[in-house]
Each structure stands twice: as C-alpha cells, then as structure tokens.
Design an enzyme around this catalytic site. Sequence first.
Site, PDB file in Angstrom:
ATOM      1  N   SER A 105       0.831  -1.202   0.000  1.00  0.00           N
ATOM      2  CA  SER A 105       0.000   0.000   0.000  1.00  0.00           C
ATOM      3  C   SER A 105       0.870   1.259   0.000  1.00  0.00           C
ATOM      4  O   SER A 105       1.695   1.447  -0.879  1.00  0.00           O
ATOM      5  CB  SER A 105      -0.956  -0.030   1.188  1.00  0.00           C
ATOM      6  OG  SER A 105      -1.864   1.042   1.125  1.00  0.00           O
ATOM      7  N   HIS A 106       0.721   2.108   1.021  1.00  0.00           N
ATOM      8  CA  HIS A 106       1.466   3.373   1.063  1.00  0.00           C
ATOM      9  C   HIS A 106       2.628   3.309   2.055  1.00  0.00           C
ATOM     10  O   HIS A 106       3.205   4.323   2.396  1.00  0.00           O
ATOM     11  CB  HIS A 106       0.523   4.511   1.451  1.00  0.00           C
ATOM     12  CG  HIS A 106      -0.098   4.315   2.794  1.00  0.00           C
ATOM     13  ND1 HIS A 106      -1.120   3.422   2.995  1.00  0.00           N
ATOM     14  CD2 HIS A 106       0.184   4.860   3.997  1.00  0.00           C
ATOM     15  CE1 HIS A 106      -1.451   3.445   4.287  1.00  0.00           C
ATOM     16  NE2 HIS A 106      -0.675   4.295   4.910  1.00  0.00           N
ATOM     17  N   ASP A 251      -0.716   1.456  -4.244  1.00  0.00           N
ATOM     18  CA  ASP A 251      -1.430   0.349  -4.897  1.00  0.00           C
ATOM     19  C   ASP A 251      -2.751   0.779  -5.525  1.00  0.00           C
ATOM     20  O   ASP A 251      -3.568  -0.052  -5.893  1.00  0.00           O
ATOM     21  CB  ASP A 251      -1.638  -0.823  -3.927  1.00  0.00           C
ATOM     22  CG  ASP A 251      -2.616  -0.521  -2.796  1.00  0.00           C
ATOM     23  OD1 ASP A 251      -2.705   0.647  -2.366  1.00  0.00           O
ATOM     24  OD2 ASP A 251      -3.295  -1.457  -2.331  1.00  0.00           O
ATOM     25  N   ARG A 254      -6.378   4.398  -3.125  1.00  0.00           N
ATOM     26  CA  ARG A 254      -6.689   5.660  -2.434  1.00  0.00           C
ATOM     27  C   ARG A 254      -6.368   6.832  -3.344  1.00  0.00           C
ATOM     28  O   ARG A 254      -5.332   6.843  -4.012  1.00  0.00           O
ATOM     29  CB  ARG A 254      -5.900   5.779  -1.119  1.00  0.00           C
ATOM     30  CG  ARG A 254      -6.310   4.700  -0.116  1.00  0.00           C
ATOM     31  CD  ARG A 254      -5.709   4.936   1.252  1.00  0.00           C
ATOM     32  NE  ARG A 254      -4.285   5.122   1.182  1.00  0.00           N
ATOM     33  CZ  ARG A 254      -3.616   6.075   1.832  1.00  0.00           C
ATOM     34  NH1 ARG A 254      -4.245   6.933   2.598  1.00  0.00           N
ATOM     35  NH2 ARG A 254      -2.306   6.162   1.725  1.00  0.00           N
TER      36      ARG A 254
END
Length: 472
Positions: A105-106, A251, A254
């Site tokens: 993710s982040h 990813d 968001r």
Amino acid sequence: MTHSFHPTVLREYDIRGIIDETLGAPDAYAIGRGFGTLIKRAGGSKVAVGYDGRISSPMLEEAVVAGLNDSGVDALRVGMGPTPMLYYAEASIPEVQGGIQITGSHNPANYNGFKMVFMGLPFFGADIAKLGEMAEAGDWIDGEASGGKGSSEHREILITYVDRLVEGLNGIAPESLSHLRIGWDAGNGAAGPALELLTKKLPGEHHLLFTEVDGNFPNHHPDPTEEKNLADLKALVAAKNLHFGVAFDGDGDRIGAVDGEGRVIWGDQLLMIYAEDLLRMVPGSTIIADVKASSALFDRVSALGGKPLMWKTGHSLIKSKMKEVGSPLAGEMSGHVFFAHDYYGFDDALYAAVRLIAASARLGKTVTELRGEMPAMINTPELRFQVDESRKFAVIEEVKQRLSDSGADVNGTDGVRVSTPDGWWLLRASNTQDVLVARAESLSEEGLTRLMGEIDAQLAASGLKRGPQAGH
C-alpha cells in the site's frame, strides 16, 4: 508442517510486514496454504492473484501461488497492477471465488503485505487471525492427497479493467469533456501502467507524472493524504494551468486531489462532490463516511436529501457496512472511495477519478467551483501519537466513561467523537499500530484551540500527553 507468523504481521484490515525482518516467502506460502484451504472448504477452487510494484512483490507472489496450489486450489495470475484491478478480477470473472493482492500500500519501500477478498466479501479481522491459528496447527488441506495439486494460469486483465473504468463516463457526451485539462500523479506506484492506458481513452488533455513503476519510490512517497506528497502535482497544475489534478497511493486504492487553484480536496470533500452527483441519480440513498470525516459532509448529505451514516475507519469495515445497508457510495478521510452505484463496491481510486470527471460534468461546475463552495472549516490533520499497545483501547474506555459521567454529546461508533458548540473532536485507537489518533474541527481558530484542550485534558486524566507524531 506448521508455521508461526511474526506477532506484528496479521493485522485488522490486512497483513503487513517488513521484508526479511517480519515478512518473507515462508509467510506468503503459509498465507496461500491457509487461504486456499478456506476457499476449498467453502466449495471454491480458483483464486485470482495480483501484485504491486514493490521489489519484493514477485517473490511473495510466487510463494502465495505455491501455497494455493499445494492446497489444491488453482491460481489465476493477473500480474502487476493496482489492488482494484485484482478486486475487479475477483468480482468479474465467474470461475474465481477469491482474490489475493500482494501490496505494501502506502508503506515505506521495505514493507509489503496482502489484501484479500473471499467469496466476494472483505477478508479481515477474525478471518486474518484464523490464518494464523491454522498455520500454527498445520490445519491445511493437502492438495496432493485430496484430488491433486492446483494449477497456475497467467491472464492479462489490464486492458479489460481499463475499459471498465471508462464506463464511469457512460451517458456523458465526450465533446462536453474535450476542453478538460487534468494532471495525474501515479507516484511510481502500481497504478502507472493502468493510468497511461486510461488517459489515452479519456477525452481532454492529460499530463502524467511518475507512471514508471519503481518500488523505491524515487520522486515522493506514494501517500496522497499527506500534503507534502502532492507538491509535484500542485506544481504541474499551476505550470500547465490545469483544471484539477489527482494522485494515487502505492497500490491505487486511495485517491488524492487538488483543484485548479492548488487547494487540496480531502477525502471527505471529494465525498461531498460524489454525494451531490449521486443523490440526483439515486435520491434518498445512504452515504457512509468514517468517524474522521468533517461534519460539513454529514450536513451536506442530509441537506441533499440523503441519509448520512457515520461508521468505523477501515476499508474492510466500510465495505462490509455498505453491503449490510445497501449503500451506493462510501468514503474515508484516507482517500478510500467506494462506489457500488454502477460499480462493484470496492475502493478504486482510478474509478473514483473517472467519477470525479463525471460528477463535474453532470453538476455543470468545475472541480474548482465545487471545492470553492464548501464551508471553510478549520481542522487538524490526523494527529497520531505513540501509546503502549496494552493501553490504547483501555484509554479510550476510560475517556468514554468520564464523558458519559459528564453528560457530553458522544458518538462511540469508533473511539469517541464528541460534539460541542465549538465543533467536534475525535480520539480513537488505531487497529493497526500502537497509536492513538486524534482529530478536531471547528469554525474558528479559538474553537479549535478549546477542542484540542479537551483532548489534552482527557489524555492527562489517563496519564498521557500528546507526544511525538507517529508515522503511518
């Protein structure tokens, strides 16, 4: 054969760890074995597997596939792409009963992890804990002994996925969008290749940043909820005189956005735009936002005739609530946006970007105008500070107790959200880290100072104070 996970890896919403410290190929294999066993026991036989652009992702993908196959489950390998592309594969391919995306993710470049879908439902909380219990006990189906090992098949899905994204503009005349000039920042994350394809299919003029996938994230960290990571996008919008710009996390699930004047459009503000568009098409709908969202959003949904519903933070929790109440739209401050209206109900930042273009067209206003109409609330960012894991939930209970004794106006959906004449403040325990999260919002600086004073007084009463900011 049994396996033990590092205690920090199996988390509330997903699985995440530091490569070669807390997470490696043996963990990925165990996840594949456990998830495959659960799919098999539920009557399924095929799982879609995808991965993001991190350097460690191909290695973890190999191990997950091996685990699935050894449990007698077939793997449909859709390759590198954003998490929503994997969700799309799971939702749209009839013979697939589950999905696993390898993604950090982040998080920083040395992290990685897994997000999962099981029979069309989010896989989180107790489901993730169950994988740990099964691994400890070696409670896995042996594919070899029960019908044979699973197979592995590669399938290209990127083009089909991008074509589906474009359908978000259905019903809008392309010529009405041909004047648009939009900036896009992929942040060297997994959304880059999809973004290149998507913008070729959209009307208007498009300026792209950092679409080359690079797991070292050389330009900026791919987290659009932190304003410093939007600096390149703001500069692009200003230099090229663009109508607005959008950015994505590592990813692609968001979204972040800035308007034509470089103002950030936060997650709850985006939701105000989407809600106005959606409630014209589906009047009276329930629209969900998490407890960190502005009161301006909930008020706006009510004013537009919708039913606002405040719910717990966490993409898996929001998705589950949407299914439960039949909500067509939900979102979080963190930039997860979920469309079940004309889509599948999962968080897809690329689709959300397309729907922003659509909303602006249908509402007949520029994104800058829509942002400019919003009330000028004064709020803190999400304040995160370290607290001992064993204390974090206990502190929230202590605060709840004191507030109920004082007769305060408290919403206890997720932590405590307290409404006062000055505005509101929130204190909640993170489900994924040893931190407490605070946020406050007011119409005036003086009001905000008073609200922060209330937070500090409650922390002090539990023997804590707001310490150094904890990272994500």
